[in-house]
Design a protein around this motif. Structure first.
Motif, PDB file in Angstrom:
ATOM      1  N   TYR A  64       9.825  -3.825  -4.490  1.00 34.24           N
ATOM      2  CA  TYR A  64       9.162  -2.904  -5.410  1.00 34.24           C
ATOM      3  C   TYR A  64       9.168  -3.423  -6.846  1.00 34.24           C
ATOM      4  O   TYR A  64       9.224  -2.655  -7.804  1.00 34.24           O
ATOM      5  CB  TYR A  64       9.832  -1.525  -5.321  1.00 34.24           C
ATOM      6  CG  TYR A  64       9.789  -0.975  -3.925  1.00 34.24           C
ATOM      7  CD1 TYR A  64       8.604  -0.475  -3.391  1.00 34.24           C
ATOM      8  CD2 TYR A  64      10.903  -1.011  -3.101  1.00 34.24           C
ATOM      9  CE1 TYR A  64       8.540  -0.016  -2.095  1.00 34.24           C
ATOM     10  CE2 TYR A  64      10.851  -0.546  -1.790  1.00 34.24           C
ATOM     11  CZ  TYR A  64       9.667  -0.047  -1.298  1.00 34.24           C
ATOM     12  OH  TYR A  64       9.607   0.410   0.000  1.00 34.24           O
ATOM     13  N   ILE A  70      -3.342   4.299   4.675  1.00 33.05           N
ATOM     14  CA  ILE A  70      -2.100   3.526   4.731  1.00 33.05           C
ATOM     15  C   ILE A  70      -1.532   3.608   6.141  1.00 33.05           C
ATOM     16  O   ILE A  70      -1.986   4.410   6.969  1.00 33.05           O
ATOM     17  CB  ILE A  70      -1.048   4.031   3.717  1.00 33.05           C
ATOM     18  CG1 ILE A  70      -0.633   5.478   4.039  1.00 33.05           C
ATOM     19  CG2 ILE A  70      -1.545   3.903   2.293  1.00 33.05           C
ATOM     20  CD1 ILE A  70       0.607   5.920   3.301  1.00 33.05           C
ATOM     21  N   LYS A 105       0.837  -1.191   0.000  1.00 33.30           N
ATOM     22  CA  LYS A 105       0.000   0.000   0.000  1.00 33.30           C
ATOM     23  C   LYS A 105       0.877   1.247   0.000  1.00 33.30           C
ATOM     24  O   LYS A 105       1.709   1.424   0.886  1.00 33.30           O
ATOM     25  CB  LYS A 105      -0.927   0.002   1.223  1.00 33.30           C
ATOM     26  CG  LYS A 105      -2.072  -0.993   1.129  1.00 33.30           C
ATOM     27  CD  LYS A 105      -3.071  -0.779   2.255  1.00 33.30           C
ATOM     28  CE  LYS A 105      -4.286  -1.673   2.097  1.00 33.30           C
ATOM     29  NZ  LYS A 105      -5.282  -1.441   3.158  1.00 33.30           N
ATOM     30  N   TYR A 106       0.673   2.069  -0.977  1.00 34.36           N
ATOM     31  CA  TYR A 106       1.407   3.337  -1.016  1.00 34.36           C
ATOM     32  C   TYR A 106       0.545   4.375  -1.726  1.00 34.36           C
ATOM     33  O   TYR A 106      -0.409   4.041  -2.435  1.00 34.36           O
ATOM     34  CB  TYR A 106       2.760   3.179  -1.714  1.00 34.36           C
ATOM     35  CG  TYR A 106       2.670   2.786  -3.171  1.00 34.36           C
ATOM     36  CD1 TYR A 106       2.667   3.754  -4.178  1.00 34.36           C
ATOM     37  CD2 TYR A 106       2.600   1.448  -3.549  1.00 34.36           C
ATOM     38  CE1 TYR A 106       2.594   3.404  -5.513  1.00 34.36           C
ATOM     39  CE2 TYR A 106       2.521   1.084  -4.880  1.00 34.36           C
ATOM     40  CZ  TYR A 106       2.530   2.064  -5.859  1.00 34.36           C
ATOM     41  OH  TYR A 106       2.448   1.713  -7.180  1.00 34.36           O
ATOM     42  N   GLY A 164       3.598   2.253   5.369  1.00 31.42           N
ATOM     43  CA  GLY A 164       3.166   2.569   4.014  1.00 31.42           C
ATOM     44  C   GLY A 164       3.755   3.885   3.514  1.00 31.42           C
ATOM     45  O   GLY A 164       3.941   4.076   2.306  1.00 31.42           O
ATOM     46  N   HIS A 205       6.977   2.989   1.970  1.00 37.56           N
ATOM     47  CA  HIS A 205       6.760   2.478   0.617  1.00 37.56           C
ATOM     48  C   HIS A 205       6.424   3.627  -0.342  1.00 37.56           C
ATOM     49  O   HIS A 205       6.867   3.629  -1.493  1.00 37.56           O
ATOM     50  CB  HIS A 205       5.621   1.461   0.610  1.00 37.56           C
ATOM     51  CG  HIS A 205       5.945   0.180   1.307  1.00 37.56           C
ATOM     52  ND1 HIS A 205       7.152  -0.468   1.151  1.00 37.56           N
ATOM     53  CD2 HIS A 205       5.223  -0.593   2.153  1.00 37.56           C
ATOM     54  CE1 HIS A 205       7.153  -1.581   1.874  1.00 37.56           C
ATOM     55  NE2 HIS A 205       6.000  -1.666   2.496  1.00 37.56           N
ATOM     56  N   THR A 206       5.643   4.566   0.149  1.00 40.04           N
ATOM     57  CA  THR A 206       5.282   5.726  -0.679  1.00 40.04           C
ATOM     58  C   THR A 206       6.529   6.496  -1.081  1.00 40.04           C
ATOM     59  O   THR A 206       6.705   6.875  -2.248  1.00 40.04           O
ATOM     60  CB  THR A 206       4.322   6.651   0.087  1.00 40.04           C
ATOM     61  OG1 THR A 206       3.109   5.947   0.368  1.00 40.04           O
ATOM     62  CG2 THR A 206       4.005   7.907  -0.707  1.00 40.04           C
ATOM     63  N   HIS A 207       7.406   6.734  -0.110  1.00 38.17           N
ATOM     64  CA  HIS A 207       8.647   7.470  -0.357  1.00 38.17           C
ATOM     65  C   HIS A 207       9.473   6.779  -1.434  1.00 38.17           C
ATOM     66  O   HIS A 207       9.935   7.411  -2.390  1.00 38.17           O
ATOM     67  CB  HIS A 207       9.445   7.564   0.950  1.00 38.17           C
ATOM     68  CG  HIS A 207      10.718   8.346   0.829  1.00 38.17           C
ATOM     69  ND1 HIS A 207      10.739   9.731   0.824  1.00 38.17           N
ATOM     70  CD2 HIS A 207      12.004   7.943   0.704  1.00 38.17           C
ATOM     71  CE1 HIS A 207      11.987  10.144   0.704  1.00 38.17           C
ATOM     72  NE2 HIS A 207      12.777   9.084   0.636  1.00 38.17           N
ATOM     73  N   SER A 222       8.513   4.501  -3.692  1.00 32.48           N
ATOM     74  CA  SER A 222       7.849   4.424  -4.990  1.00 32.48           C
ATOM     75  C   SER A 222       7.918   5.754  -5.740  1.00 32.48           C
ATOM     76  O   SER A 222       8.132   5.776  -6.956  1.00 32.48           O
ATOM     77  CB  SER A 222       6.394   3.981  -4.819  1.00 32.48           C
ATOM     78  OG  SER A 222       5.658   4.932  -4.075  1.00 32.48           O
TER      79      SER A 222
END
Length: 310
Positions: free
Chosen positions: A287, A248, A116-117, A252, A255-257, A259
């Motif tokens: 990823y 998130i 989840k991002y 998360g 992961h967002t950072h 992505s």
């Protein structure tokens, strides 16, 4: 006082003594807990197996029984944690031959792990809901994790002296034991010790926020208070709902950072270093879906470029 081990001793008793002698105090508590969990599985799966009875067939059966309820990678970890103890037992003469040789690792099919991002617009929308006042709070914590990709325990361990404002960097060199409340702990691995480059806006903001705070004390943990991951996740969830975006967790945000950096064209090597991954392989596995999406875009770009040559 250690009990004498013989060929007639139960294997799980030997393993319990082995982890006490060789692992206790030498590995991180979280890793030690994995060895203890392996011990509990040995008690459950082979409660009556003696040292002299450990051979290739019943060892393989042990792995097969464990694999019925675990994924292949988890079974591999289980195997590795037992193998070291068995090799020592072979050296001591408690087991005649290495029963782990040519062991076959099985396991349940891995579950689809959908990371989840947020996309850039969603992240920007959520950050706009944060209450970033003149004093340190959990909203500042959320913002900093989003901008650095730090792990939860790494961010909790931050002290004012970890900020190098003239060079716009943040040193990650420890974690905070929020589970047991014992204070500072080492990082997850050697690669986790790193310096993260900060943007100028974050530098200006935190220059004022940490001014006057004790240099060696965590800036987000006040008076050694108990901190729960769920507490910060609840705060983040409220902000996500307020912004009308997918909910998130704090992890998360990491992961967002990552992505966003990958989609921006930052190399896998640079992302791996920024996240503190032990190797680029970890980043690639985590990823993979994003990397594949980027590769598809690259193919389209290559095809367009080639078509223009005719």
């Amino acid at each position: 006082m250690l009990e004498a081990i013989t060929k007639e001793s139960l294997f799980h008793e030997y393993y319990a003594q082995w982890i006490k002698v060789y692992k206790e105090g030498a590995i991180r508590p979280v890793t030690m807990n994995k060895y203890r969990m392996t011990l509990e599985w040995l008690k459950k799966l082979i409660p009556d197996t003696k040292m002299c009875d450990v051979n290739r067939i019943n060892y393989q059966q042990l792995l097969n029984d464990y694999a019925q309820t675990h994924e292949r990678q988890t079974t591999m970890d289980f195997h590795h944690q037992i193998k070291c103890a068995i090799l020592d037992a072979v050296d001591e003469g408690f087991i005649s031959r290495d029963p782990t040789r040519k062991a076959i690792i099985k396991g349940k099919p891995p579950r689809d792990k959908k990371i989840k991002y947020l996309n850039q617009f969603e992240l920007h929308t959520m950050l706009n809901t944060l209450n970033l006042g003149p004093d340190i709070n959990w909203d500042w914590f959320i913002m900093l994790v989003a901008k650095t990709g730090m792990r939860f325990s790494e961010a909790l361990a931050l002290t004012p002296k970890d900020f190098d404002f003239p060079h716009q960097t943040l040193s990650i060199n420890k974690t905070w034991d929020y589970k047991k409340g014992t204070g500072f702990l080492p990082t997850k691995n050697r690669s986790s010790v790193r310096k993260i480059q900060l943007d100028w806006q974050t530098v200006i903001q935190f220059t004022g926020l940490v001014k006057g705070l004790p240099e060696d004390k965590p800036i987000f943990v006040k008076d050694a208070q108990k901190v729960y991951n769920a507490t910060v996740n609840d705060i983040l969830e409220r902000h996500c709902k307020k912004a009308g975006i997918p909910v998130i967790s704090v992890h998360g945000l990491r992961h967002t950072h990552a992505s966003l950096l990958l989609f921006a064209g930052v190399s896998i090597a640079s992302v791996a270093r920024r996240l503190g991954h032990a190797s680029m392989t970890t980043t690639q596995k985590t990823y993979l879906h994003i990397i594949q999406e980027l590769e598809n875009k690259d193919i389209d770009l290559v095809m367009r470029s080639l078509s223009e040559l005719s």
